[in-house]
Design an enzyme around this catalytic site. Structure first.
Site, short mmCIF file in Angstrom:
data_model
loop_
_atom_site.label_atom_id
_atom_site.label_comp_id
_atom_site.label_asym_id
_atom_site.label_seq_id
_atom_site.Cartn_x
_atom_site.Cartn_y
_atom_site.Cartn_z
N SER A 65 0.86 -1.19 0.00
CA SER A 65 0.00 0.00 0.00
C SER A 65 0.89 1.23 0.00
O SER A 65 1.57 1.53 0.98
CB SER A 65 -0.89 0.01 1.24
OG SER A 65 -1.40 1.31 1.44
N HIS A 123 -0.90 -1.41 -4.26
CA HIS A 123 -2.24 -1.04 -3.77
C HIS A 123 -2.28 0.48 -3.69
O HIS A 123 -1.49 1.10 -3.00
CB HIS A 123 -2.44 -1.68 -2.40
CG HIS A 123 -3.78 -1.44 -1.79
ND1 HIS A 123 -4.87 -2.25 -2.05
CD2 HIS A 123 -4.22 -0.49 -0.93
CE1 HIS A 123 -5.91 -1.81 -1.36
NE2 HIS A 123 -5.55 -0.73 -0.68
N ASP A 129 -4.34 3.64 -2.79
CA ASP A 129 -5.46 4.10 -1.97
C ASP A 129 -5.94 5.49 -2.39
O ASP A 129 -5.18 6.46 -2.29
CB ASP A 129 -5.04 4.15 -0.50
CG ASP A 129 -5.01 2.77 0.14
OD1 ASP A 129 -6.00 2.03 0.01
OD2 ASP A 129 -3.98 2.45 0.77
N HIS A 134 -7.90 1.22 -4.94
CA HIS A 134 -8.90 1.08 -3.87
C HIS A 134 -9.61 2.42 -3.71
O HIS A 134 -9.05 3.36 -3.13
CB HIS A 134 -8.18 0.65 -2.58
CG HIS A 134 -9.08 0.54 -1.39
ND1 HIS A 134 -8.61 0.40 -0.10
CD2 HIS A 134 -10.45 0.56 -1.28
CE1 HIS A 134 -9.63 0.33 0.74
NE2 HIS A 134 -10.75 0.44 0.06
N ASP A 140 -6.95 -5.90 4.14
CA ASP A 140 -6.33 -4.57 4.09
C ASP A 140 -6.39 -3.87 5.44
O ASP A 140 -7.47 -3.63 5.98
CB ASP A 140 -7.09 -3.73 3.04
CG ASP A 140 -6.48 -2.36 2.81
OD1 ASP A 140 -5.38 -2.09 3.31
OD2 ASP A 140 -7.12 -1.56 2.09
N GLY A 141 -5.23 -3.51 5.99
CA GLY A 141 -5.17 -2.67 7.17
C GLY A 141 -4.63 -3.35 8.41
O GLY A 141 -5.08 -4.43 8.80
N GLY A 142 -3.62 -2.74 9.00
CA GLY A 142 -3.11 -3.20 10.29
C GLY A 142 -2.36 -4.51 10.25
O GLY A 142 -2.20 -5.18 11.27
N GLY A 150 0.98 -1.62 4.30
CA GLY A 150 1.54 -0.29 4.09
C GLY A 150 2.64 0.02 5.07
O GLY A 150 3.82 -0.16 4.80
N SER A 151 2.25 0.46 6.27
CA SER A 151 3.27 0.93 7.22
C SER A 151 4.31 -0.13 7.59
O SER A 151 5.46 0.22 7.81
CB SER A 151 2.65 1.50 8.49
OG SER A 151 1.31 1.24 8.60
C1 DX5 Z 1 -6.68 2.35 4.85
C2 DX5 Z 1 -6.12 1.86 3.55
C3 DX5 Z 1 -5.06 0.81 3.70
C4 DX5 Z 1 -3.87 1.23 4.50
C5 DX5 Z 1 -2.99 0.07 4.84
O1 DX5 Z 1 -7.79 3.16 4.63
O2 DX5 Z 1 -7.11 1.31 2.72
O3 DX5 Z 1 -4.67 0.33 2.43
O4 DX5 Z 1 -3.13 2.20 3.86
O5 DX5 Z 1 -1.96 0.56 5.58
P1 DX5 Z 1 -1.45 -0.13 6.91
O6 DX5 Z 1 -0.75 -1.39 6.49
O7 DX5 Z 1 -0.54 0.87 7.50
O8 DX5 Z 1 -2.64 -0.39 7.78
ZN ZN Z 2 -6.55 0.22 0.91
#
Ligand code: DX5
Ligand code: ZN
Length: 223
Positions: free
Chosen positions: A9, A34, A36, A68, A177-179, A199-200
């Site tokens: 992401s 990905h 966003d 997304h 997706d997420g966390g 992402g992070s």
């Molecule tokens: C949140 C996004 C995710 C996010 C994922 O609204 O859709 O794609 O960026 O990032 P992490 O891995 O940091 O949760």
């Molecule tokens: Zn996303």
């Protein structure tokens, strides 16, 4: 052996050198990018649009890109993103009046279709459209920001959706997706994820991308 794909992401990438960041993460082993898109309307944040996607393609990135859309409405962005070079266009069904029409529009543009479900979006949104979709994006955080904590209730949701899609004759990939981080990856894969959107944990960490992605991949091969 189960194999899961990694979607990086880019929300957490350094936007000042986005093309280079994407190149680096792909060379480090990410399978999908990905992308966003946030509109400060459906979600309280704003990010990037089709112009940036086109710039990434013009820069020479030819990896699979999943757009997304965290936007409301949805339809007026489908053609611009398809023309800019999206492979997958994923949207939140509650943001469009006619879900089937949005799906058809994405397909007519030659893209694959994803439906995104927030943590509390009911599974009934999948009714009557399963034959037409390619991906279900299961959000494990509320949409809008990177770096949030994975909601444990989502493990069960992934399993429930996996049980539904297993009965389908068409192949539907489950993307989560997420966390996501090294501590929850294995459990997410065991529940049935085919794609991990991260992402992070990739971009905001002291390890080089190649090392992080190797570390992740070790965790996602499950006997
Ligand atoms: C949140 C996004 C995710 C996010 C994922 O609204 O859709 O794609 O960026 O990032 P992490 O891995 O940091 O949760
Ligand atoms: Zn996303």
């Amino acid at each position: 052996m189960t194999k899961c794909l990694i979607a990086a992401s880019i929300l957490s990438a350094n936007f000042a050198c986005l093309g280079q960041e994407i190149n680096d993460v792909i060379h480090a082993g990410a399978d999908i990018i990905h992308f966003d898109v946030m509109d400060n309307h459906y979600v309280p944040n704003i990010t990037i649009g089709p112009t940036v996607l086109k710039a990434i393609r013009d820069y020479g990135i030819n990896s699979i890109i999943d757009v997304h859309l965290m936007t409301k409405p949805v339809d007026n962005l489908i053609i611009p993103f398809a023309q800019a070079g999206a492979d997958y266009i994923t949207f939140h069904p509650e943001n469009t009046y006619h879900v089937d029409r949005s799906i058809n529009l994405i397909k007519q543009c030659g893209c694959k279709v994803g439906l995104a479900l927030t943590p509390t979006t009911p599974l009934s949104y999948l009714d009557y459209v399963l034959e037409k979709i390619d991906i279900i994006l299961i959000m494990a955080v509320n949409p809008g920001y990177a770096g949030q904590t994975f909601l444990p209730v989502i493990y069960n949701k992934i399993q429930n959706i996996n049980n539904i899609v297993k009965k389908q004759t068409n192949k539907i990939l489950l993307s989560v997706d997420g966390g996501i981080n090294i501590n929850n990856i294995s459990k997410i894969v065991i529940c049935g994820a085919n794609i991990l959107v991260i992402g992070s944990f990739i971009f905001n960490n002291t390890m080089p991308y190649i090392q992080t992605i190797k570390y992740i991949k070790k965790k996602i091969f499950i006997k």
